[in-house]
Design a protein around this motif. Structure first.
Motif, PDB file in Angstrom:
ATOM      1  N   ASN A  39      50.598  22.462  23.498  1.00 41.15           N
ATOM      2  CA  ASN A  39      50.090  22.797  22.171  1.00 41.15           C
ATOM      3  C   ASN A  39      49.238  21.664  21.607  1.00 41.15           C
ATOM      4  O   ASN A  39      49.583  20.503  21.737  1.00 41.15           O
ATOM      5  N   GLY A  40      48.135  22.037  21.027  1.00 42.92           N
ATOM      6  CA  GLY A  40      47.280  21.032  20.397  1.00 42.92           C
ATOM      7  C   GLY A  40      46.444  20.256  21.395  1.00 42.92           C
ATOM      8  O   GLY A  40      45.817  19.259  21.043  1.00 42.92           O
ATOM      9  N   LYS A  43      42.506  23.320  23.647  1.00 41.35           N
ATOM     10  CA  LYS A  43      41.991  24.454  24.418  1.00 41.35           C
ATOM     11  C   LYS A  43      41.167  25.393  23.536  1.00 41.35           C
ATOM     12  O   LYS A  43      40.021  25.728  23.868  1.00 41.35           O
ATOM     13  N   THR A  44      41.747  25.797  22.414  1.00 43.74           N
ATOM     14  CA  THR A  44      41.026  26.703  21.517  1.00 43.74           C
ATOM     15  C   THR A  44      39.751  26.043  21.002  1.00 43.74           C
ATOM     16  O   THR A  44      38.698  26.679  20.883  1.00 43.74           O
ATOM     17  N   THR A  45      39.864  24.761  20.722  1.00 45.05           N
ATOM     18  CA  THR A  45      38.685  24.033  20.252  1.00 45.05           C
ATOM     19  C   THR A  45      37.564  24.097  21.290  1.00 45.05           C
ATOM     20  O   THR A  45      36.398  24.322  20.949  1.00 45.05           O
ATOM     21  N   GLN A  86      42.839  33.714  19.438  1.00 47.07           N
ATOM     22  CA  GLN A  86      44.265  33.451  19.634  1.00 47.07           C
ATOM     23  C   GLN A  86      45.056  34.041  18.467  1.00 47.07           C
ATOM     24  O   GLN A  86      46.040  34.737  18.663  1.00 47.07           O
TER      25      GLN A  86
HETATM   26  N1  LIG Z   1      39.201  23.271  12.237  1.00 46.50           N
HETATM   27  C1  LIG Z   1      39.999  22.216  12.508  1.00 46.50           C
HETATM   28  N2  LIG Z   1      40.071  21.182  11.646  1.00 46.50           N
HETATM   29  C2  LIG Z   1      40.858  20.129  11.908  1.00 46.50           C
HETATM   30  N3  LIG Z   1      41.621  20.010  12.990  1.00 46.50           N
HETATM   31  C3  LIG Z   1      41.606  21.004  13.899  1.00 46.50           C
HETATM   32  C4  LIG Z   1      40.799  22.159  13.698  1.00 46.50           C
HETATM   33  N4  LIG Z   1      40.972  22.991  14.755  1.00 46.50           N
HETATM   34  C5  LIG Z   1      41.851  22.378  15.560  1.00 46.50           C
HETATM   35  N5  LIG Z   1      42.234  21.188  15.060  1.00 46.50           N
HETATM   36  C6  LIG Z   1      43.141  20.229  15.684  1.00 46.50           C
HETATM   37  O1  LIG Z   1      42.651  19.940  16.966  1.00 46.50           O
HETATM   38  C7  LIG Z   1      43.711  19.837  17.901  1.00 46.50           C
HETATM   39  C8  LIG Z   1      43.488  20.810  19.011  1.00 46.50           C
HETATM   40  O2  LIG Z   1      43.692  22.123  18.508  1.00 46.50           O
HETATM   41  P1  LIG Z   1      43.515  23.421  19.393  1.00 46.50           P
HETATM   42  O3  LIG Z   1      43.719  24.586  18.498  1.00 46.50           O
HETATM   43  O4  LIG Z   1      42.232  23.344  20.116  1.00 46.50           O
HETATM   44  O5  LIG Z   1      44.723  23.308  20.391  1.00 46.50           O
HETATM   45  P2  LIG Z   1      45.236  24.322  21.487  1.00 46.50           P
HETATM   46  O6  LIG Z   1      45.203  23.613  22.753  1.00 46.50           O
HETATM   47  O7  LIG Z   1      44.498  25.606  21.372  1.00 46.50           O
HETATM   48  O8  LIG Z   1      46.743  24.510  21.023  1.00 46.50           O
HETATM   49  P3  LIG Z   1      47.678  25.810  21.045  1.00 46.50           P
HETATM   50  O9  LIG Z   1      48.247  25.883  22.404  1.00 46.50           O
HETATM   51  O10 LIG Z   1      48.711  25.501  20.036  1.00 46.50           O
HETATM   52  O11 LIG Z   1      46.838  26.969  20.690  1.00 46.50           O
HETATM   53  C9  LIG Z   1      44.993  20.086  17.136  1.00 46.50           C
HETATM   54  O12 LIG Z   1      45.570  18.847  16.809  1.00 46.50           O
HETATM   55  C10 LIG Z   1      44.526  20.797  15.886  1.00 46.50           C
HETATM   56  O13 LIG Z   1      45.367  20.495  14.813  1.00 46.50           O
END
Ligand SMILES: Nc1ncnc2c1ncn2[C@@H]1O[C@H](COP(=O)(O)OP(=O)(O)OP(=O)(O)O)[C@@H](O)[C@H]1O
Ligand SMILES: [Mg+2]
Lengths: 261, 305, 337
Positions: A39-40, A43-45, A86
Motif C-alpha cells: 500500500n502506498g 502504483k496508482t500514482t 481503483q
Molecule cells: N493527490 C495526492 N496528493 C498527495 N499525496 C498523494 C496523492 N495521491 C497519492 N498520494 C500519496 O502518494 C503515495 C502513493 O500513493 P498511491 O495511491 O500511488 O499508492 P498505491 O500503490 O496505489 O497504494 P494502494 O495499494 O493503497 O492503492 C501515498 O503515500 C499517497 O498518500
C-alpha cells in the motif's frame, strides 16, 4: 515486437512525498504486465502519470513511439490508453449502458461514431463483463463488484490498445476472481490488448501476468517473470514490511509453486 | 491629492472591514465545516438588524439588549434551519459530494428568497434604524476625522465576539471537535465524534453569529434596508474566500483587507471621477474575489486541500 | 452506419419533440388569434429563453451559475448601445418583419458570448460553490462597471446606467415578438440537439464526475467553455430583445433576481432535460401570476418555500419525477428528454 509503452525515469512528488522515484520499465505489445507493491507504493500514482492525470516532475512516458508526457487525459485516452479507477467512479445518475457509452463516444474513435454505434459498442462491453442485463439500471444501484465491472466495461468501450486495470479484483470472492480473470483473458485475446494490472490478489496476478514490476516506496525494486519476482529476496522483504500482505504473499507463493510443478 | 481624504477613507475602510470580517465568520464556519454555502447570508444579517429594530421601536427595549436578543433569535434560527433544511441533505452523509453541495446551495437559496421577501413585506424598502438613539451618540475625533460612537461600539463588539469564537474553537472540547470535522469528517467520525451533533452545532453557531453580526451592521450603518443583503452577502463570500474556508481569524483579517481595498480604490477613482468611485470600488472587491479564486483558492489563511 | 435512424417517423415518436412543437405552435396561435396580450407572450418567451440558456451550462453540465444575469445584462447593453450609436444598425432593426432586430440581437449575443468564452476559460476551472460565487462576482463586477462607464458615454443623455432609446431607434412590439420567437425556436433546437448528441452525453458525464469524464476521454475544459459560451450567447440575445421590447435598458437587468428566475425554473422543471426548463418556465409563469393575484405581498415568500420543498423532496424537478415512472410498460425516461 515493438514496445507499446515505455516509462522512462518517471518521478512524481506530492510536496515532500515522493510517490514515484525514477521508475523505468517498458512493455511489449500483447503483454500482460503485473504491477505490484505494498500500500502506498505509488502504483496508482504511476497509472495517473501514464494517463496524464498527473504531470510527472521528471521523466517521460512514451506510447507507441510517441512522447505523451504531460498531455491531458482526454488526449491520451484517444490515443488508445484506457484506465479503470481503483476507487470506482460511476456516473451515478446515468444508466449502466449510458456509462459505457461515454467510454465509446470519447475513446479511440471519438467523434467518428454515432450515438447508435456507441450504444452497440457499449452493450458489447457490458455483455463481456456480464453486466448486460443491468444495462438499463442506474449505476448508483449496482453493487461494488458490479461497479468494478462497470469500470472495466467503460474502459473497454473506449476500444483501447493499452488497458490499465487498478485493482479490479479487490473485494471479489475467489469464484468471482476466477470469473474476472477469465473475462480479462478473453478480452485480451479478442481485442489484441496489452494490459497492465495493479493487483493485491497475488495468486491472480502471478497466474495471469507475463511479467511483473514491483514498486516499493516509489522505487522499482524488481522486474521479471512471476517466478523471478516471487523469489526475489528484496521483494519478500518489502512485503514483510507490510505484515498484512506478507502473510498472503508467502502463502500464495507456496500455492504457485505447486501449480507450476 | 488631499492626504486627509486618504486618511479618512482608510480609517473608514478599516473600521468597516472589521464589521465585514465578523459578519463573515458564521459563513466561513458553515462553509468550512459542512460545505454549506449560506446563500441566505444577507438575510441572516438582516434578521439581526430587524430584531433589534423591532424591539427598540415597538417595545422601547434598549438596542444593546436588542442585540443580545438578536443573538438568541439567531441561535434558534440556526436550530430551525438545520432541522428543516440541512439535516435531510447533509445530516447522514459521510462525504459531502459536489452534488450535495449544490443541493444545499439551492436550499439556502430558497430560504433567501423567502426571507428577503418577508422583510420587504413587513418592513418595506425604507431605511430603518434606531433613529434618534444613534444620532444622540457622541462623536470622537481621530486623525482629524470624526467618528461616531456607534461605529466604535459596533467594532468593539465585533472584535470581542471574534475573540470569544476563536477561543471557543481553540480551547473547548466542542470547538476542537468542530475543527476536527472541518479537517477530516471521516477521520473525525472514526474517533467517535458524532457528526450530526457537530453539524447541528455548527449550523446553530454559524447562523447565530451571522444574525448577531446584523446587529453590528445596523449599529455601523445606522439604518438598514433589505437591499443591504446584496452588498453584505457577496462581499461576505469575498471575505471567506480570501480568508480561507473555516478560518475565523482569516475572516477578520480578510474583512479588514477588503475594507481597506474598498477605501483605497474609492480614493484613487475619485481623483479621476468622483461620481463613479463607489461602483468601481465595489467591483474592485469582486475582481479581487475572482483573482483569489483562480490563483489562491485556499485563501491567505487556509490550508491547501 | 447502424443505429442512425434520422427519419421523420423516428422524430414523430418522440413526445419531447411533440411537446416542444405544441408549445411553439401554442405561442404562435395565441399570437395570431390574439388570445393573449403581446406582453404576456413576450414574458413567457423571455422566461423560457433565459431558462433554456442557463440550462445549457447548469442543466447539462451541472455548473450552477448564480450570475448568469450578467449575460442578460451584457446583451441588453450591447444591443441598446449598438442601435443608439450605430445608425445603420438602428435602421437594420426595422427590416424583414423582425429579422433585422434578430440580426442585431445576434451581434449583441456575440458580444456576450465573447465575454463568456474569455471569462469562462478562467472561472470554469472552479467547481461547485466556488464557481457559483465567482459568477455572482462577475455579475456584480459588470453591474458596477456599467454604472461607472455608461454615464461617461453620453453625459447629457444617460442618467446613471439607464439608457432610454429615442422613438426613432425602437421598433414595433410585434416585430420584437417575431425576433424573440425565432430566437426561442433556435434555442429549443440547440437544447434538443445537445440532449441528443455526444456533446450532451459528455456534458452529462461532466456533471456526474468531471475527473472520471476527463479520464474517459471527454475534453472537459473545451466542452465546458463551449457550453458556457452558448449559454452566454443566448442569454445575451434574450437580454437584447427584452431590452428592445422595453425601449431601453438599465442596470436592473443585472439583478440577481433574474438569475434567481432562471435557476428556479430549471429546478422546478428538472435539470438536464429539454422539457424541464420549458415546463418549468410555464409553471413558473403561472405560479408567479397566481401567487401575485391571490397572495400579493407574500407571493415571493411562498415561492421561496415552494422552491425549498422542491429542492428537498423532488430534487429532480417535475420532469425528473415523471421520468421515474412507467406507463403501460413504457418507461417515461425514454420518452421525456
Ligand atoms: N493527490 C495526492 N496528493 C498527495 N499525496 C498523494 C496523492 N495521491 C497519492 N498520494 C500519496 O502518494 C503515495 C502513493 O500513493 P498511491 O495511491 O500511488 O499508492 P498505491 O500503490 O496505489 O497504494 P494502494 O495499494 O493503497 O492503492 C501515498 O503515500 C499517497 O498518500
Ligand atoms: Mg492504488
Amino acid at each position: 515486437m515493438e514496445d507499446i509503452l515505455v516509462v522512462e525515469n518517471v518521478t512524481k512528488r506530492f510536496g515532500g512525498l515522493v510517490a514515484n522515484s525514477k521508475v523505468t520499465f517498458s512493455m511489449k505489445r500483447g503483454e500482460i504486465l503485473g504491477l505490484i507493491g505494498p500500500n502506498g507504493a505509488g502504483k496508482t500514482t504511476l497509472f495517473n502519470v501514464i494517463t496524464g492525470v498527473y504531470k510527472p516532475d521528471e521523466g517521460r512516458v512514451i506510447f507507441k513511439g510517441e512522447d505523451i508526457t504531460g498531455k491531458p487525459p482526454h488526449v491520451i485516452t484517444r490515443k488508445g490508453i484506457a484506465k479503470t479507477h481503483q476507487i470506482v467512479k460511476p456516473f451515478n445518475d446515468m444508466t449502466v449502458l449510458e456509462n459505457a457509452m461515454v467510454g465509446a463516444l470519447f475513446g479511440k474513435r471519438a467523434h467518428q461514431i454515432t450515438i447508435g454505434e456507441a450504444k452497440e459498442i457499449a452493450y458489447q462491453s457490458l455483455e463481456l463483463v456480464g453486466l448486460a442485463e443491468k444495462a438499463e439500471e442506474f449505476a448508483v444501484k449496482l453493487t461494488l463488484r458490479q461497479k468494478k465491472m462497470l469500470e472495466l466495461a467503460r474502459a473497454l468501450s473506449a476500444e483501447p490498445e493499452l488497458l490499465l486495470l487498478d485493482e479490479v479484483l479487490a473485494g471479489l470472492n475467489p469464484k468471482e476472481v476466477e470469473e474476472a480473470l477469465e473475462i480479462i483473458k478473453k478480452v485480451k485475446e479478442e481485442r489484441d490488448l496489452s494490459i497492465i494490472m495493479i493487483e493485491h490478489v497475488m495468486h491472480a496476478v502471478m497466474n495471469i501476468a507475463d511479467r511483473i514490476v514491483v514498486l516499493h516506496f516509489g522505487w522499482k525494486i524488481a522486474e521479471g517473470t512471476p517466478e523471478e519476482v516471487a523469489n526475489n529476496p528484496e521483494v519478500i522483504t518489502a512485503y514483510l514490511g507490510d505484515p498484512r500482505y506478507a502473510l498472503r504473499f508467502v502463502r500464495r507463493k507456496g500455492g504457485e509453486g505447486d501449480g507450476s510443478s | 491629492m488631499d492626504v486627509s481624504i486618504l486618511a479618512i477613507n482608510l480609517v473608514n475602510g478599516f473600521l468597516w472591514g472589521i464589521i465585514l470580517g465578523f459578519a463573515a465568520v458564521g459563513l466561513t464556519l458553515l462553509w468550512g465545516v459542512m460545505k454549506v454555502v449560506n446563500l441566505a447570508q444577507g438575510e441572516a444579517i438582516l434578521m439581526g438588524s430587524y430584531v433589534a429594530i423591532v424591539l427598540f421601536s415597538q417595545y422601547g427595549i434598549s438596542p444593546l439588549i436588542g442585540g443580545l436578543v438578536a443573538l438568541l433569535v439567531g441561535l434558534a434560527a440556526g436550530f430551525l434551519i438545520y432541522w428543516a433544511l440541512l439535516h435531510k441533505l447533509v445530516g447522514k452523509v459521510e462525504k459531502i459530494t459536489l452534488k450535495i453541495e449544490m443541493s444545499t446551495l439551492l436550499a439556502m437559496f430558497a430560504l433567501s428568497i423567502a426571507l428577503l421577501n418577508f422583510y420587504y413585506y413587513i418592513f418595506g424598502s425604507e431605511p430603518r434604524g434606531f433613529g434618534l438613539w444613534s444620532i444622540g451618540l457622541p462623536f470622537i475625533r481621530v486623525l482629524g476625522t470624526t467618528i461616531r460612537t456607534n461605529i466604535l461600539l459596533a467594532d468593539a463588539l465585533a472584535l470581542i465576539s471574534v475573540t470569544i469564537v476563536y477561543l471557543f474553537l481553540d480551547r473547548t472540547i466542542l470547538g476542537k471537535s468542530i475543527r476536527a470535522v472541518m479537517q477530516d469528517a471521516q477521520a473525525a467520525s472514526l474517533v467517535g465524534i458524532n457528526p450530526v451533533k457537530i453539524k447541528l452545532l455548527t449550523t446553530v453557531l454559524g447562523i447565530g453569529l451571522t444574525v448577531f453580526s446584523g446587529f453590528m451592521v445596523l449599529l455601523f450603518e445606522a439604518s438598514v434596508t433589505p437591499e443591504i443583503a446584496y452588498k453584505y452577502a457577496p462581499l461576505g463570500f469575498v471575505v471567506v474566500v480570501l480568508g480561507g474556508l473555516g478560518s475565523v481569524v482569516g475572516s477578520l483579517v480578510a474583512g479588514i483587507i477588503i475594507g481597506i481595498i474598498y477605501g483605497l480604490s474609492k480614493v484613487v477613482v475619485s481623483i479621476f471621477n468622483p461620481r463613479i468611485s463607489d461602483p468601481v470600488a465595489l467591483s474592485t472587491a469582486f475582481i479581487v474575489l475572482i483573482l483569489i479564486l483562480l490563483f489562491k483558492p485556499e485563501g491567505i489563511f487556509g490550508r491547501k486541500r | 452506419m447502424t443505429g442512425k435512424e434520422s427519419t421523420l417517423s423516428h422524430y414523430l415518436k418522440s413526445p419531447t419533440l411533440i411537446v416542444i412543437v405544441f408549445v411553439v405552435l401554442g405561442i404562435l396561435i395565441a399570437r395570431i388569434l390574439g388570445m393573449s396580450t403581446l406582453d404576456t407572450l413576450m414574458t413567457i418567451m423571455y422566461f423560457m429563453g433565459i431558462a433554456l440558456s442557463l440550462n445549457i451550462i447548469m442543466g447539462f453540465a451541472g455548473y450552477v451559475s448564480f450570475g448568469h444575469a450578467v449575460f442578460l445584462g451584457l446583451g441588453g447593453y450591447a444591443y441598446v448601445l449598438l442601435v443608439y450609436f450605430v445608425k445603420p444598425l438602428a435602421q437594420l432593426q426595422n427590416m424583414g418583419f423582425g429579422l433585422g432586430a434578430f440580426l442585431v440581437a445576434v451581434l449583441a449575443g456575440l458580444f456576450a458570448a465573447v465575454i463568456a468564452a474569455s471569462v469562462g476559460a478562467a472561472v470554469l476551472r472552479l467547481r461547485g460553490a466556488f464557481f457559483a460565487i465567482a459568477t455572482i462576482g462577475l455579475d456584480f463586477t459588470a453591474l458596477y462597471l456599467m454604472k461607472a462607464i455608461v454615464p461617461e458615454l453620453n453625459p447629457e443623455q444617460f442618467f446613471g446606467a439607464q439608457i432610454i432609446l429615442p422613438a426613432d431607434k425602437i421598433v414595433e412590439k410585434d416585430v420584437v415578438f417575431n425576433a424573440m420567437f425565432l430566437t426561442l425556436i433556435i434555442l429549443l433546437a440547440v437544447n434538443y440537439y445537445i440532449r441528443k448528441s455526444p456533446f450532451g452525453v459528455g456534458l452529462t458525464a461532466i456533471k456526474e464526475d468531471e475527473d472520471a469524464a476527463e479520464v474517459l476521454g471527454v475534453p472537459t475544459t473545451m466542452f465546458k467553455i463551449i457550453a458556457f459560451t452558448l449559454a452566454g450567447f443566448f442569454a445575451g440575445m434574450v437580454g437584447a430583445l427584452f431590452s428592445l421590447n422595453g425601449g431601453g435598458v438599465d442596470e436592473t437587468l443585472f439583478n440577481l433576481g433574474h438569475s434567481i428566475d432562471m435557476i428556479v425554473m430549471i429546478v422546478i422543471g428538472g435539470l438536464g432535460t429539454v422539457l424541464g426548463p420549458v415546463v418549468g418556465s410555464l409553471i413558473y409563469f403561472e405560479l408567479y401570476d397566481l401567487l401575485l393575484v391571490h397572495y400579493p405581498g407574500v407571493n415571493l415568500i411562498i415561492l421561496g418555500i415552494i422552491v425549498a420543498i422542491v429542492v428537498l423532496f423532488f430534487p429532480e424537478g417535475l420532469i425528473g419525477l415523471l421520468r421515474k415512472y412507467k406507463v403501460k410498460g413504457v418507461r417515461l425516461r425514454d420518452l421525456l428528454e
